[in-house]
Design a protein around this motif. Sequence first.
Motif, PDB file in Angstrom:
ATOM      1  N   ARG A 265       0.869  -1.162   0.000  1.00 59.50           N
ATOM      2  CA  ARG A 265       0.000   0.000   0.000  1.00 59.50           C
ATOM      3  C   ARG A 265       0.908   1.215   0.000  1.00 59.50           C
ATOM      4  O   ARG A 265       1.910   1.242   0.715  1.00 59.50           O
ATOM      5  N   SER A 266       0.561   2.225  -0.770  1.00 58.70           N
ATOM      6  CA  SER A 266       1.422   3.394  -0.828  1.00 58.70           C
ATOM      7  C   SER A 266       0.641   4.600  -1.322  1.00 58.70           C
ATOM      8  O   SER A 266      -0.403   4.471  -1.963  1.00 58.70           O
ATOM      9  N   ILE A 267       1.162   5.775  -0.991  1.00 58.10           N
ATOM     10  CA  ILE A 267       0.645   7.044  -1.512  1.00 58.10           C
ATOM     11  C   ILE A 267       1.849   7.837  -2.001  1.00 58.10           C
ATOM     12  O   ILE A 267       2.739   8.189  -1.223  1.00 58.10           O
ATOM     13  N   GLU A 268       1.874   8.099  -3.304  1.00 58.57           N
ATOM     14  CA  GLU A 268       2.938   8.899  -3.907  1.00 58.57           C
ATOM     15  C   GLU A 268       2.294  10.076  -4.632  1.00 58.57           C
ATOM     16  O   GLU A 268       1.112  10.031  -4.976  1.00 58.57           O
ATOM     17  N   TRP A 269       3.089  11.112  -4.892  1.00 56.93           N
ATOM     18  CA  TRP A 269       2.498  12.283  -5.534  1.00 56.93           C
ATOM     19  C   TRP A 269       3.541  13.046  -6.341  1.00 56.93           C
ATOM     20  O   TRP A 269       4.742  12.867  -6.166  1.00 56.93           O
ATOM     21  N   GLU A 270       3.010  13.855  -7.223  1.00 55.16           N
ATOM     22  CA  GLU A 270       3.838  14.767  -7.984  1.00 55.16           C
ATOM     23  C   GLU A 270       3.020  16.023  -8.278  1.00 55.16           C
ATOM     24  O   GLU A 270       1.800  15.971  -8.433  1.00 55.16           O
ATOM     25  N   ILE A 271       3.705  17.170  -8.311  1.00 58.99           N
ATOM     26  CA  ILE A 271       3.079  18.450  -8.624  1.00 58.99           C
ATOM     27  C   ILE A 271       3.339  18.753 -10.102  1.00 58.99           C
ATOM     28  O   ILE A 271       4.490  18.688 -10.566  1.00 58.99           O
ATOM     29  N   LEU A 272       2.271  19.074 -10.823  1.00 56.72           N
ATOM     30  CA  LEU A 272       2.383  19.334 -12.262  1.00 56.72           C
ATOM     31  C   LEU A 272       2.114  20.809 -12.550  1.00 56.72           C
ATOM     32  O   LEU A 272       1.195  21.407 -11.970  1.00 56.72           O
ATOM     33  N   PRO A 273       2.885  21.409 -13.449  1.00 58.77           N
ATOM     34  CA  PRO A 273       2.690  22.830 -13.755  1.00 58.77           C
ATOM     35  C   PRO A 273       1.505  23.042 -14.682  1.00 58.77           C
ATOM     36  O   PRO A 273       0.914  22.093 -15.212  1.00 58.77           O
ATOM     37  N   SER A 274       1.153  24.292 -14.886  1.00 62.72           N
ATOM     38  CA  SER A 274       0.111  24.644 -15.839  1.00 62.72           C
ATOM     39  C   SER A 274       0.499  24.156 -17.233  1.00 62.72           C
ATOM     40  O   SER A 274       1.647  24.267 -17.652  1.00 62.72           O
ATOM     41  N   GLY A 275      -0.454  23.557 -17.933  1.00 69.65           N
ATOM     42  CA  GLY A 275      -0.207  23.070 -19.287  1.00 69.65           C
ATOM     43  C   GLY A 275       0.270  21.634 -19.355  1.00 69.65           C
ATOM     44  O   GLY A 275       0.591  21.138 -20.436  1.00 69.65           O
ATOM     45  N   ALA A 276       0.311  20.942 -18.225  1.00 67.97           N
ATOM     46  CA  ALA A 276       0.787  19.557 -18.217  1.00 67.97           C
ATOM     47  C   ALA A 276      -0.221  18.638 -18.891  1.00 67.97           C
ATOM     48  O   ALA A 276      -1.427  18.913 -18.916  1.00 67.97           O
TER      49      ALA A 276
ATOM     50  N   SER B  68     -12.164  24.412 -17.546  1.00 67.68           N
ATOM     51  CA  SER B  68     -12.685  23.252 -18.279  1.00 67.68           C
ATOM     52  C   SER B  68     -11.590  22.408 -18.899  1.00 67.68           C
ATOM     53  O   SER B  68     -11.832  21.254 -19.274  1.00 67.68           O
ATOM     54  N   SER B  69     -10.390  22.940 -19.006  1.00 63.71           N
ATOM     55  CA  SER B  69      -9.297  22.157 -19.597  1.00 63.71           C
ATOM     56  C   SER B  69      -8.928  20.951 -18.753  1.00 63.71           C
ATOM     57  O   SER B  69      -8.216  20.052 -19.225  1.00 63.71           O
ATOM     58  N   ILE B  70      -9.403  20.874 -17.496  1.00 59.79           N
ATOM     59  CA  ILE B  70      -9.103  19.687 -16.681  1.00 59.79           C
ATOM     60  C   ILE B  70      -9.766  18.443 -17.269  1.00 59.79           C
ATOM     61  O   ILE B  70      -9.385  17.316 -16.930  1.00 59.79           O
ATOM     62  N   GLY B  71     -10.744  18.633 -18.138  1.00 58.77           N
ATOM     63  CA  GLY B  71     -11.391  17.501 -18.791  1.00 58.77           C
ATOM     64  C   GLY B  71     -10.800  17.171 -20.139  1.00 58.77           C
ATOM     65  O   GLY B  71     -11.265  16.254 -20.820  1.00 58.77           O
ATOM     66  N   ARG B  72      -9.744  17.924 -20.554  1.00 58.72           N
ATOM     67  CA  ARG B  72      -9.102  17.673 -21.838  1.00 58.72           C
ATOM     68  C   ARG B  72      -7.698  17.113 -21.626  1.00 58.72           C
ATOM     69  O   ARG B  72      -7.261  16.903 -20.493  1.00 58.72           O
ATOM     70  N   ASP B  73      -6.999  16.864 -22.697  1.00 63.83           N
ATOM     71  CA  ASP B  73      -5.682  16.234 -22.615  1.00 63.83           C
ATOM     72  C   ASP B  73      -4.642  17.128 -21.959  1.00 63.83           C
ATOM     73  O   ASP B  73      -3.717  16.645 -21.309  1.00 63.83           O
ATOM     74  N   GLN B  74      -4.786  18.441 -22.113  1.00 67.51           N
ATOM     75  CA  GLN B  74      -3.836  19.381 -21.535  1.00 67.51           C
ATOM     76  C   GLN B  74      -4.568  20.274 -20.545  1.00 67.51           C
ATOM     77  O   GLN B  74      -5.478  21.012 -20.908  1.00 67.51           O
ATOM     78  N   ALA B  75      -4.169  20.196 -19.278  1.00 62.91           N
ATOM     79  CA  ALA B  75      -4.842  20.942 -18.210  1.00 62.91           C
ATOM     80  C   ALA B  75      -4.064  22.205 -17.904  1.00 62.91           C
ATOM     81  O   ALA B  75      -2.868  22.141 -17.567  1.00 62.91           O
ATOM     82  N   TRP B  76      -4.721  23.372 -17.996  1.00 64.09           N
ATOM     83  CA  TRP B  76      -4.047  24.633 -17.730  1.00 64.09           C
ATOM     84  C   TRP B  76      -3.995  25.004 -16.251  1.00 64.09           C
ATOM     85  O   TRP B  76      -3.047  25.678 -15.830  1.00 64.09           O
ATOM     86  N   PRO B  77      -4.944  24.606 -15.432  1.00 60.48           N
ATOM     87  CA  PRO B  77      -4.743  24.812 -13.988  1.00 60.48           C
ATOM     88  C   PRO B  77      -3.556  23.982 -13.486  1.00 60.48           C
ATOM     89  O   PRO B  77      -3.290  22.891 -13.994  1.00 60.48           O
ATOM     90  N   THR B  78      -2.858  24.495 -12.501  1.00 56.60           N
ATOM     91  CA  THR B  78      -1.816  23.673 -11.868  1.00 56.60           C
ATOM     92  C   THR B  78      -2.488  22.498 -11.174  1.00 56.60           C
ATOM     93  O   THR B  78      -3.635  22.589 -10.719  1.00 56.60           O
ATOM     94  N   SER B  79      -1.785  21.394 -11.069  1.00 54.68           N
ATOM     95  CA  SER B  79      -2.424  20.190 -10.533  1.00 54.68           C
ATOM     96  C   SER B  79      -1.425  19.342  -9.753  1.00 54.68           C
ATOM     97  O   SER B  79      -0.208  19.489  -9.878  1.00 54.68           O
ATOM     98  N   ALA B  80      -1.972  18.475  -8.946  1.00 56.65           N
ATOM     99  CA  ALA B  80      -1.195  17.446  -8.252  1.00 56.65           C
ATOM    100  C   ALA B  80      -1.797  16.105  -8.618  1.00 56.65           C
ATOM    101  O   ALA B  80      -3.023  15.978  -8.747  1.00 56.65           O
ATOM    102  N   ARG B  81      -0.925  15.120  -8.790  1.00 53.49           N
ATOM    103  CA  ARG B  81      -1.403  13.767  -9.087  1.00 53.49           C
ATOM    104  C   ARG B  81      -1.036  12.876  -7.913  1.00 53.49           C
ATOM    105  O   ARG B  81       0.136  12.730  -7.566  1.00 53.49           O
TER     106      ARG B  81
END
Length: 896
Positions: free
Chosen positions: A347-358, A386-399
């Motif tokens: 069991r594990s939890i890993e993460w990465e921070i992605l910039p705008s446009g990832a 709305s770009s969070i629903g497309r291939d390239q997300a402009w908001p910054t994000s964490a996975r």
Amino acid sequence: MRDEPQDLVAIAMPLYGHAALVIEALESALASATQCRLAIVVSVDGDPQHEVFDQLALHAAAHPEVHVIFGENAGPGGARNRAIDYILDELPEAKAVYFLDADNRVLPNTVETLYRRLKAGKAGWVYTNIDTFSVNWRAHYGNSYSRLIHCISDNICDTGSMISIDVFRSGVRFAEDRQNGFEDWEFWLSAVENGFVGEPCHDTAFEYRLRAESRFKEANRDRSASMSFLRRRHKALFRRPTLVGFEHEEAPRYALIRTGEGMLDVFTDPMLPPGQIGFDEAVRAFWGNVGEPDNVHFPPFVAACSSETLKLLARSRLLPNILCHLETFAERCNVVFVELNNVVSQRSIEWEILPSGAQRSAADLTFVSTDLIRNVIKDDALDWFSSIGRDQAWPTSARLKVSFPFPKARQRRSLIRPEQALLNLVSALTTSPLRATASTRWTWRPRRLPALSELYKLLRTELGGSPVLPLAHPAVPRRTAAVLVPNASFGGAEKVAYAAGRELRQNGFETHLFVLGSGRMEVLDEFDQAFDHLHFWKDGVPAWGASGQFLGQDFITDEHGLDWAGLKGLLSGFDLIVNNHVMAAHPLMAQFRSAGTRTACYLHVVDETALRRPAGQPYAAIAFEHAYDAFLTCSEQLKSYLHSFGVPFGKIFAVPNAASFSIDAKLRTQVTEARKAGRGSEPLRLLYMGRLDRQKGIDRLHGALVQLKQRDVAFEARAVGGEILSDDPSSSWMTRLRDIDVEVVPPVFAAKDLAAHLAWADVLVMPSRWEGAPLMIAEAQQLGCVPMATAVGAVDELVVDGQDGVLIANAADAQIVVEMARTIAILARDRATLGRLAEGALATAAQRSWSASFADFIAWSDAIAPAAPIQRNAAAGKLADDEATAETTLSVRAVA
């Protein structure tokens, strides 16, 4: 036809220093237009003014419903308690009590309105908004009562309230401690702690006299001291599970959109039943919260996922911890995506921070803050979002990548992705006609309370932690225990911690494993069900520190710059914490202990430096001895060692180690029969299991095997382990062992694999330089494998030399190598002695168990009572538990 008897309502009026005003208060009470019978009880609190006696004597003579009682000065709390006791004793038919201070006035319809509301509702008391005269001031105290606000924000109920007599019959009274400047606030907290709640009434009010200077202002000048008094007196209320429970019911932290279902779950504790609202209701709540944040709540975080994903997350036992991570990352970036992975072994939890446009990949859950949604709507940035629903997300994000053993069947994918469900909600909010009037406040009194959607921040401030673990008291009342470990692999220290968790769980605790400093846990079949919840917190938690030294050993103090807020938010509020070698947690234990948590420290081994100086975890722990209620050790030797450094014997529990895995009856029978039969003249089988490093004495093993070959002793040798630390980088121990025909096998962790190796071997060789009380010895003995170990640490507490194993005296390396080789050679020739030792090992193992080892500690833990307020059902004054209801009924009858 006779009229029904009228209910009796008592008006309690404490009096000190208001001789010139009390007649005005009395006349306003006597002028009450009510269908109830009234009794006015004036409690004179040692007021020395003669004017008081004259006025009250005249009123009591003219109005038989006026009762005057006198007592020595006891302060506001004592005066009110005197009136309460008089009402219970002399007016037992009273249904409710209304408090009216002698310098205030009650309006003609207030008593009637409040009593009818109290009688028709389910609350313990009914309170009004506050309107003042003399100095004009007014405030709105919310459209609904909130225990959370009442505890962590301010006193939202004036004493001038209508209170059910059941509150007083349950034993609730005012505090008479003169150090408390908020005796009225403390009274309401006592009522809450006893399971009662309030209810606002906007249909009436009373007139509160406000002057430029008052006792209220005096109290607020020393507010911090008064608040400390409240927290000490009501520890159960101010603990994390209680406050989170209030939050769950009154101001849920999360809104979860179930994709394809058109409903939102609103909750804080994911283990408790959520509330549910439809999309239309969610839209009204969102815009209502904008206009009247003190009256209308909308959760501060919004998530979207399918019902199947939610079930899997709940099954993983990681969901509360995942929510903590989601809160953290939602405040560091715009959007958080959760990806679930099937990994059978961990069991594990890993993460990465992605910039705008990832580039965006598929997500199983999407999470955002409500503040972001407000800003998207305010800034007309729906296309960007709305770009969070497309291939390239402009908001910054964490996975967030979450791994745990999935069910074999794949989850069914919803036709609506989580991102799209979230976008549907944001679109509905943006286009709603309510947006046009959202800034209008319809409540005419000024706002007094904090925004309901901001209460999670006040909760963080109250507990000193961020984020706050979203778990309330368990639905089925249980004590809670947190077991802390620095990593969760297959080491002996972790296995012992798991065993402690399992024993506590079997004894009725809800158990939580906290892996602090790592984001990963290996799945260990024997202990996989030892914990109800699993938590990882990796960043900002160092394994060691150098902010202080105790007896030459580094330790961490509260001056260290680690993530204190994260640890406090996660660990506060448990009934018991068992710290198992997490150095960063030591400085917090005194704070948790003062808040009502029982604390225990589990220690396993005294390490050695390269120069053979004692070192390690016990030294760091002893530095915080005062903060722990109990210490657990793996041996009597370590118990004495701690005592030599000042830890009282009465605080130490020696817990002899047992095997980290069990074997079934069939395998035990097979092994026993095989050991009795022996293997004739076949070569002796030698087994080494552990790290190939200096501590474990790998060089000693190599030397002994070389000598056996030189003596032409027939043997087979197998080394199971990995080379983590190499003493000689030019040549690994794996290579050296293979060069002398030793079978080198990678580490194994599953019970069946450990058992297979131990069942194969005749002798387990353990030439360690230092140890605690190795689990491997107990594991070897339960399979009839004879342990041969150097007499270091507490090994001699697990092995009786010549009876169930062999001890090699701790001496110089050369002497140990010679003695090991000589003893192995003897056993290779004398199979009868080997068989006798194997039988002794089996007999010893049969008498050893974790339940027996932990018995004294579990008995100690039985004295820990869960710190939770009384739970009542919907009707005021009725306990949820039937047995408690019977007891309360009996006590009420006794009073009446």
